[in-house]
Design a protein around this motif. Structure first.
Motif, PDB file in Angstrom:
ATOM      1  N   LEU A 137       0.820  -1.207   0.000  1.00 51.38           N
ATOM      2  CA  LEU A 137       0.000   0.000   0.000  1.00 51.38           C
ATOM      3  C   LEU A 137       0.860   1.265   0.000  1.00 51.38           C
ATOM      4  CD1 LEU A 137      -2.819  -1.005   2.525  1.00 51.38           C
ATOM      5  CD2 LEU A 137      -2.847  -1.142   0.027  1.00 51.38           C
ATOM      6  N   ILE A 138       2.020   1.190   0.659  1.00 47.73           N
ATOM      7  CA  ILE A 138       2.902   2.356   0.736  1.00 47.73           C
ATOM      8  C   ILE A 138       3.515   2.680  -0.616  1.00 47.73           C
ATOM      9  CG2 ILE A 138       5.096   3.195   1.690  1.00 47.73           C
ATOM     10  CD1 ILE A 138       4.370   1.737   4.280  1.00 47.73           C
ATOM     11  N   VAL A 139       3.947   1.657  -1.341  1.00 51.53           N
ATOM     12  CA  VAL A 139       4.723   1.898  -2.560  1.00 51.53           C
ATOM     13  C   VAL A 139       3.883   1.838  -3.825  1.00 51.53           C
ATOM     14  CG1 VAL A 139       6.815   1.010  -1.471  1.00 51.53           C
ATOM     15  CG2 VAL A 139       5.387  -0.526  -2.823  1.00 51.53           C
ATOM     16  N   THR A 140       2.598   1.565  -3.724  1.00 47.53           N
ATOM     17  CA  THR A 140       1.725   1.570  -4.906  1.00 47.53           C
ATOM     18  C   THR A 140       0.579   2.548  -4.672  1.00 47.53           C
ATOM     19  OG1 THR A 140       0.123  -0.118  -4.215  1.00 47.53           O
ATOM     20  CG2 THR A 140       2.218  -0.893  -5.161  1.00 47.53           C
ATOM     21  N   ARG A 141      -0.265   2.698  -5.678  1.00 47.24           N
ATOM     22  CA  ARG A 141      -1.427   3.577  -5.555  1.00 47.24           C
ATOM     23  C   ARG A 141      -2.705   2.812  -5.229  1.00 47.24           C
ATOM     24  NH1 ARG A 141      -1.026   8.836  -7.407  1.00 47.24           N
ATOM     25  NH2 ARG A 141       0.989   9.428  -8.261  1.00 47.24           N
ATOM     26  N   MET A 142      -2.579   1.545  -4.887  1.00 47.54           N
ATOM     27  CA  MET A 142      -3.758   0.795  -4.464  1.00 47.54           C
ATOM     28  C   MET A 142      -4.254   1.341  -3.126  1.00 47.54           C
ATOM     29  SD  MET A 142      -2.898  -3.179  -5.430  1.00 47.54           S
ATOM     30  CE  MET A 142      -1.477  -3.263  -4.328  1.00 47.54           C
ATOM     31  N   LEU A 143      -5.571   1.392  -2.970  1.00 47.10           N
ATOM     32  CA  LEU A 143      -6.155   1.818  -1.704  1.00 47.10           C
ATOM     33  C   LEU A 143      -6.253   0.654  -0.725  1.00 47.10           C
ATOM     34  CD1 LEU A 143      -9.001   4.090  -3.104  1.00 47.10           C
ATOM     35  CD2 LEU A 143      -6.719   4.772  -2.336  1.00 47.10           C
ATOM     36  N   ASP A 144      -6.450  -0.529  -1.263  1.00 52.42           N
ATOM     37  CA  ASP A 144      -6.468  -1.751  -0.463  1.00 52.42           C
ATOM     38  C   ASP A 144      -6.457  -2.925  -1.425  1.00 52.42           C
ATOM     39  OD1 ASP A 144      -6.432  -3.379   1.725  1.00 52.42           O
ATOM     40  OD2 ASP A 144      -8.408  -2.804   2.486  1.00 52.42           O
ATOM     41  N   PHE A 145      -6.120  -4.113  -0.955  1.00 54.36           N
ATOM     42  CA  PHE A 145      -6.122  -5.281  -1.818  1.00 54.36           C
ATOM     43  C   PHE A 145      -6.181  -6.554  -0.998  1.00 54.36           C
ATOM     44  CE2 PHE A 145      -1.708  -5.076  -0.634  1.00 54.36           C
ATOM     45  CZ  PHE A 145      -1.251  -6.393  -0.677  1.00 54.36           C
ATOM     46  N   ILE A 146      -6.644  -7.616  -1.658  1.00 57.14           N
ATOM     47  CA  ILE A 146      -6.607  -8.968  -1.100  1.00 57.14           C
ATOM     48  C   ILE A 146      -5.997  -9.862  -2.163  1.00 57.14           C
ATOM     49  CG2 ILE A 146      -7.929 -10.897  -0.156  1.00 57.14           C
ATOM     50  CD1 ILE A 146     -10.159  -8.917   0.492  1.00 57.14           C
ATOM     51  N   GLU A 147      -4.963 -10.613  -1.795  1.00 54.01           N
ATOM     52  CA  GLU A 147      -4.304 -11.503  -2.748  1.00 54.01           C
ATOM     53  C   GLU A 147      -4.707 -12.938  -2.481  1.00 54.01           C
ATOM     54  OE1 GLU A 147       0.179 -12.252  -4.609  1.00 54.01           O
ATOM     55  OE2 GLU A 147      -0.066 -11.291  -2.668  1.00 54.01           O
ATOM     56  N   PHE A 148      -5.133 -13.639  -3.541  1.00 51.62           N
ATOM     57  CA  PHE A 148      -5.521 -15.038  -3.443  1.00 51.62           C
ATOM     58  C   PHE A 148      -4.518 -15.870  -4.237  1.00 51.62           C
ATOM     59  CE2 PHE A 148      -9.325 -12.453  -3.111  1.00 51.62           C
ATOM     60  CZ  PHE A 148      -9.964 -12.976  -1.997  1.00 51.62           C
ATOM     61  N   GLY A 149      -3.324 -16.052  -3.725  1.00 54.03           N
ATOM     62  CA  GLY A 149      -2.298 -16.768  -4.466  1.00 54.03           C
ATOM     63  C   GLY A 149      -1.527 -15.823  -5.371  1.00 54.03           C
ATOM     64  N   ASP A 150      -0.632 -16.411  -6.193  1.00 56.94           N
ATOM     65  CA  ASP A 150       0.279 -15.610  -6.996  1.00 56.94           C
ATOM     66  C   ASP A 150      -0.366 -14.958  -8.211  1.00 56.94           C
ATOM     67  OD1 ASP A 150       2.307 -16.316  -5.277  1.00 56.94           O
ATOM     68  OD2 ASP A 150       2.905 -18.060  -6.464  1.00 56.94           O
ATOM     69  N   ASP A 151      -1.497 -15.482  -8.666  1.00 62.03           N
ATOM     70  CA  ASP A 151      -2.025 -15.024  -9.951  1.00 62.03           C
ATOM     71  C   ASP A 151      -3.391 -14.366  -9.870  1.00 62.03           C
ATOM     72  OD1 ASP A 151      -3.366 -17.271  -9.241  1.00 62.03           O
ATOM     73  OD2 ASP A 151      -3.258 -18.254 -11.192  1.00 62.03           O
ATOM     74  N   PHE A 152      -3.870 -14.035  -8.675  1.00 60.40           N
ATOM     75  CA  PHE A 152      -5.188 -13.429  -8.575  1.00 60.40           C
ATOM     76  C   PHE A 152      -5.271 -12.519  -7.357  1.00 60.40           C
ATOM     77  CE2 PHE A 152      -9.676 -13.383  -7.227  1.00 60.40           C
ATOM     78  CZ  PHE A 152     -10.232 -12.822  -8.368  1.00 60.40           C
ATOM     79  N   ALA A 153      -5.798 -11.322  -7.577  1.00 60.26           N
ATOM     80  CA  ALA A 153      -5.978 -10.373  -6.481  1.00 60.26           C
ATOM     81  C   ALA A 153      -7.194  -9.502  -6.763  1.00 60.26           C
ATOM     82  CB  ALA A 153      -4.732  -9.505  -6.312  1.00 60.26           C
ATOM     83  N   LEU A 154      -7.813  -9.026  -5.710  1.00 60.09           N
ATOM     84  CA  LEU A 154      -8.851  -8.001  -5.787  1.00 60.09           C
ATOM     85  C   LEU A 154      -8.266  -6.731  -5.194  1.00 60.09           C
ATOM     86  CD1 LEU A 154     -12.015  -9.922  -4.515  1.00 60.09           C
ATOM     87  CD2 LEU A 154     -11.404  -9.413  -6.887  1.00 60.09           C
ATOM     88  N   ALA A 155      -8.483  -5.595  -5.865  1.00 57.42           N
ATOM     89  CA  ALA A 155      -7.916  -4.342  -5.375  1.00 57.42           C
ATOM     90  C   ALA A 155      -8.933  -3.228  -5.463  1.00 57.42           C
ATOM     91  CB  ALA A 155      -6.666  -3.976  -6.174  1.00 57.42           C
ATOM     92  N   LYS A 156      -8.800  -2.291  -4.534  1.00 55.98           N
ATOM     93  CA  LYS A 156      -9.605  -1.080  -4.545  1.00 55.98           C
ATOM     94  C   LYS A 156      -8.710   0.059  -5.022  1.00 55.98           C
ATOM     95  CE  LYS A 156     -10.939   0.676  -0.577  1.00 55.98           C
ATOM     96  NZ  LYS A 156     -11.695   0.873   0.679  1.00 55.98           N
ATOM     97  N   VAL A 157      -9.101   0.722  -6.100  1.00 53.15           N
ATOM     98  CA  VAL A 157      -8.263   1.769  -6.707  1.00 53.15           C
ATOM     99  C   VAL A 157      -9.134   2.951  -7.126  1.00 53.15           C
ATOM    100  CG1 VAL A 157      -6.641   0.034  -7.600  1.00 53.15           C
ATOM    101  CG2 VAL A 157      -8.465   0.892  -9.075  1.00 53.15           C
ATOM    102  N   ARG A 158      -8.481   4.078  -7.311  1.00 50.94           N
ATOM    103  CA  ARG A 158      -9.176   5.230  -7.893  1.00 50.94           C
ATOM    104  C   ARG A 158      -9.276   5.049  -9.412  1.00 50.94           C
ATOM    105  NH1 ARG A 158      -5.980   7.479  -3.774  1.00 50.94           N
ATOM    106  NH2 ARG A 158      -7.214   8.569  -2.196  1.00 50.94           N
ATOM    107  N   VAL A 159     -10.130   5.841 -10.035  1.00 52.64           N
ATOM    108  CA  VAL A 159     -10.328   5.727 -11.480  1.00 52.64           C
ATOM    109  C   VAL A 159      -9.147   6.375 -12.212  1.00 52.64           C
ATOM    110  CG1 VAL A 159     -11.797   6.333 -13.422  1.00 52.64           C
ATOM    111  CG2 VAL A 159     -12.817   5.795 -11.204  1.00 52.64           C
ATOM    112  N   PRO A 160      -8.458   5.619 -13.077  1.00 54.15           N
ATOM    113  CA  PRO A 160      -7.410   6.242 -13.901  1.00 54.15           C
ATOM    114  C   PRO A 160      -7.995   7.356 -14.762  1.00 54.15           C
ATOM    115  CG  PRO A 160      -7.240   3.851 -13.969  1.00 54.15           C
ATOM    116  CD  PRO A 160      -8.533   4.164 -13.283  1.00 54.15           C
TER     117      PRO A 160
END
Length: 222
Positions: A137-160
């Motif tokens: 969270l510190i080094v990226t612009r994600m607001l929050d995230f959950i990682e489900f293994g190496d190849d799948f994650a859910l993230a909360k982000v602002r609109v590009p």
């Protein structure tokens, strides 16, 4: 011991340091009965008003645990971090009592290996897991995230900026960025699932899915 203490939802927590105490409190808030055990009288006193049952006892002793009724519980968490020896002996005592699920906190890879070897069913690294999460969270612009293994994650982000005011069918983020927009939420409005016709406003917060690397790159566009 009350009848409710023996129900499937009852959980033993051994060790009332910062992690164990907050874990026990969280389990209470999730409506589970908790039997908390620590040999430190000050910690027992500190948590006695907040938890269902708190016992001052040596959890490395199998007979002591049996007298406390621990054998009747289906789940136990060994949250001891200060003493590897006490942690391992407590896990061993719980396994000998036949507790079906023993979770144990590890402070190092070697500690984890020993815990597994004496019968811990689940080994957790709370400090490492929390630290890694915060680091992302510190080094990226994600607001929050959950990682489900190496190849799948859910993230909360602002609109590009590039997506503002355009329907998802037009920008196709899954093709361009490798992520799928699952939904969007405006401040003060309920969450809405996304469709091809969804038009993103600059104040929306998105929930996206993809690999952790993909959602990090997508968040960097904001």
């Amino acid at each position: 011991m009350s009848d409710r203490d023996n129900e499937p939802g009852g959980i033993v927590v051994v060790g009332l340091g910062r992690f164990g105490g907050h874990l026990a409190g969280a389990l209470i808030r999730l409506d589970h009965e908790v039997l908390a055990i620590d040999r430190n009288a000050d910690l027992v006193q500190r948590w006695s008003d907040q938890l269902d049952r708190v016992a001052q006892a040596d959890a490395t002793d199998e007979d002591t645990l049996r007298q406390l009724g621990v054998a009747e519980f289906r789940r136990a968490v060994v949250a001891i971090g200060a003493s590897v020896e006490a942690s391992v002996l407590t896990v061993l005592a719980l396994v000998e009592l036949g507790v079906p699920q023993v979770w144990a906190r590890a402070t190092s890879a070697k500690h984890a290996k020993i815990l597994a070897s004496v019968g811990a069913h689940h080994v957790i690294f709370p400090e490492a897991e929390t630290g890694e999460h915060v680091a992302h969270l510190i080094v990226t612009r994600m607001l929050d995230f959950i990682e489900f293994g190496d190849d799948f994650a859910l993230a909360k982000v602002r609109v590009p900026r590039a997506l503002v005011g355009k329907p998802l069918a037009q920008v196709r983020p899954v093709d361009r960025y490798g992520v799928r927009v699952l939904g969007a939420k405006l401040p003060g409005e309920p969450f809405e699932y996304a469709s091809d016709t969804t038009v993103l406003s600059p104040d929306s917060i998105l929930v996206v899915e993809g690999s952790l690397e993909q959602v990090q790159r997508f968040a960097a566009l904001t």
